[in-house]
Design a protein around this motif. Structure first.
Motif, mmCIF file in Angstrom:
data_model
loop_
_atom_site.group_PDB
_atom_site.id
_atom_site.type_symbol
_atom_site.label_atom_id
_atom_site.label_comp_id
_atom_site.label_asym_id
_atom_site.label_seq_id
_atom_site.Cartn_x
_atom_site.Cartn_y
_atom_site.Cartn_z
ATOM 1 N N HIS A 194 0.855 -1.196 0.000
ATOM 2 C CA HIS A 194 0.000 0.000 0.000
ATOM 3 C C HIS A 194 0.882 1.234 0.000
ATOM 4 O O HIS A 194 1.959 1.244 0.594
ATOM 5 N N HIS A 197 -0.409 6.147 2.581
ATOM 6 C CA HIS A 197 -0.275 6.856 3.852
ATOM 7 C C HIS A 197 0.638 8.068 3.666
ATOM 8 O O HIS A 197 1.615 8.007 2.927
ATOM 9 N N ASP A 203 4.859 1.940 8.265
ATOM 10 C CA ASP A 203 3.572 1.622 7.668
ATOM 11 C C ASP A 203 3.460 2.366 6.344
ATOM 12 O O ASP A 203 3.117 3.534 6.314
ATOM 13 N N TYR A 304 -4.006 -5.881 6.102
ATOM 14 C CA TYR A 304 -3.733 -5.139 4.880
ATOM 15 C C TYR A 304 -4.457 -5.787 3.692
ATOM 16 O O TYR A 304 -5.491 -6.430 3.875
ATOM 17 N N TYR A 332 2.944 2.945 15.679
ATOM 18 C CA TYR A 332 1.979 2.695 14.598
ATOM 19 C C TYR A 332 0.947 3.817 14.478
ATOM 20 O O TYR A 332 0.347 4.217 15.466
ATOM 21 N N HIS A 333 0.776 4.315 13.263
ATOM 22 C CA HIS A 333 -0.203 5.381 12.974
ATOM 23 C C HIS A 333 -0.013 6.623 13.848
ATOM 24 O O HIS A 333 -0.985 7.240 14.270
HETATM 25 ZN ZN LIG Z 1 -1.814 1.959 8.166
#
Ligand SMILES: [Zn+2]
Length: 441
Positions: A194, A197, A203, A304, A332-333
């Motif tokens: 992906h 982001h 990530d 994911y 994370y995030h």
């Molecule tokens: Zn993510």
């Protein structure tokens, strides 16, 4: 520096390139992509693909807003130029230009004065990590908001603020990148990551860097399988790709979703929904023989894009390769998932483990022992050590015996490696020696 001229037909050769240099190059790509404000659609995504094009010949696809893709619809395209919260003195106290995580991704435009009471319901913080900015999105519900550190939030006063999000949400398209590498066979290995982001390193950017460098190096050999690399927005991207390519999906024989591969955590492999696919066995074999602590987890329908590839209507043999798994690390995030959290040596290690797993897939075949009635005499072929001496070829004798015994056309080299507890490379080496001496076919 790594030469661009590695011409070899053998994948195992590129596994032994200088890991240090590869890690540095991957980290450089992560650093270059880090400032861009990406989303599931829009110019940040296109800019990201443009940079990846410096490494591999990506094909860029644009799918118009409103396209029906299974139960979903390609959304409007989002773009953003600027965003801020200003106090009465005209100071930008929250500034998108300092960190693009400050804006809830996909925020609709807003430009007005409002009291703190009204603004408050549009602010998101992490009280447990007061110096970090959280990452929030609102893709499928039109709204707006700001993310800020809890420390910033506590410093806000009960006064009026000027709030501006200079964004657009309009008809446009969903963009994704695809790189296809033709191998000897039409059968494919799918590698997906992906790329939706904003400034988050582990990530999204680490997976992008790993996919890009695998593509770059695989393009320098002549692989047995064809390889298809996807750089897609999470969820809607894989749904869109599967919807547009449903007729070709049968060619996918193995696949990996790559994400979170640059952090210091242990490797985690999430198996495909099938649970015993060849790719599952290959990755598990590599991690087991690495001597490193790692975790193997069963498929579950969260995470994911393996969620879409492994939906029951496709059930593709696609696993998910990670270091720390999402949600299991506090960065994370959040804004702490940055260029300090991801490091070159972890990226390089992920590259090498992935390549080892692909090397197994590329070389995993069954063979036939050409001398199946009793053991062949290995000594007279220089394959077995003479008394008090060494074998002429540095091949493990026990590995030779395992390969001979199990090469009945039913067992692949990975079967033999797993059964004998030898590393795949040792079994492959034994098989190559036996092939050379005409003892295998
Ligand atoms: Zn993510």
């Amino acid at each position: 520096m790594i030469t661009d001229e590695i011409k070899t037909s053998n994948l195992s050769d590129i596994r032994f390139l200088n890991e240090h240099d590869i890690g540095q190059e991957m980290y450089r790509l992560v650093s270059e992509l880090y400032p861009i404000c990406r989303s599931i659609t829009g110019n940040g995504f296109r800019e990201t693909l443009d940079i990846i094009k410096d490494y591999i010949e990506l094909e860029v696809h644009e799918v118009p807003t409103g396209t029906e893709v299974f139960d979903w619809t390609v959304p409007k395209e989002w773009n953003i130029k600027d965003a801020y919260i200003k106090n009465l003195k005209g100071e930008r106290i929250v500034d998108f230009k300092k960190n693009n995580l400050h804006v809830v991704n996909y925020s609709v435009p807003v430009n007005k004065l409002m009291p703190f009471e009204e603004l408050k319901s549009h602010l998101f913080t992490l009280p447990d990590y007061p110096d970090r900015i959280p990452y929030r999105t609102s893709y499928y519900k039109e709204s707006w908001g700001f993310c800020l550190s809890h420390e910033q939030f506590l410093a806000l006063k009960d006064e009026e603020y000027e709030v501006c999000i200079d964004s657009t949400l309009e008809e446009g398209s969903l963009t994704y990148g695809e790189y296809y590498l033709q191998g000897e066979s039409e059968d494919e290995v799918l590698i997906s990551c992906h790329a939706c982001h904003p400034s988050l390193c582990n990530d999204n950017l680490s997976g992008i860097a790993l996919a890009t460098f695998l593509a770059k190096y695989l393009s320098q050999i002549s692989p047995r399988y064809s390889y298809r690399f996807l750089f897609i927005p999470g969820t809607i991207g894989s749904i869109t790709w599967l919807s547009l390519n449903e007729a070709q999906v049968y060619r996918i024989k193995h696949g990996l979703v790559l994400t979170g591969v640059g952090d210091p955590g242990n490797f985690t492999y999430k198996k495909s929904r099938r649970g015993n696919a060849e790719i599952d066995r290959a990755v598990i074999h590599v991690l087991k023989h690495s001597g490193l602590e790692h975790a193997i987890i069963d498929f579950f329908p969260f995470g994911y894009d393996e969620r879409q590839f492994c939906s029951p209507g496709f059930n593709l043999p696609v696993g998910c390769f990670m270091r720390s798994s999402h949600g299991h690390y506090s960065e994370y995030h959040t804004s702490a998932d940055n260029l300090n959290f991801v490091q070159p040596q972890y990226l390089a290690d992920s590259f090498s483990k992935c390549l080892s797993a692909l090397n197994i897939i590329e070389n995993n075949k069954p063979y036939l022992n050409q001398n199946p009635k009793c053991e062949p005499q290995l000594g007279k072929r220089g394959l077995y050590r003479a008394i008090g001496g060494q074998a002429e070829e540095q091949v493990n004798e026990l590995a030779l015996l395992w390969v001979l015994n199990l090469s009945d056309g039913e067992h692949t080299l990975l079967d033999i490696a797993d059964k004998s507890n030898f590393d795949f490379d040792a079994i492959k080496k034994a098989a190559d020696a036996l092939l050379k001496h005409g003892l295998l076919k």
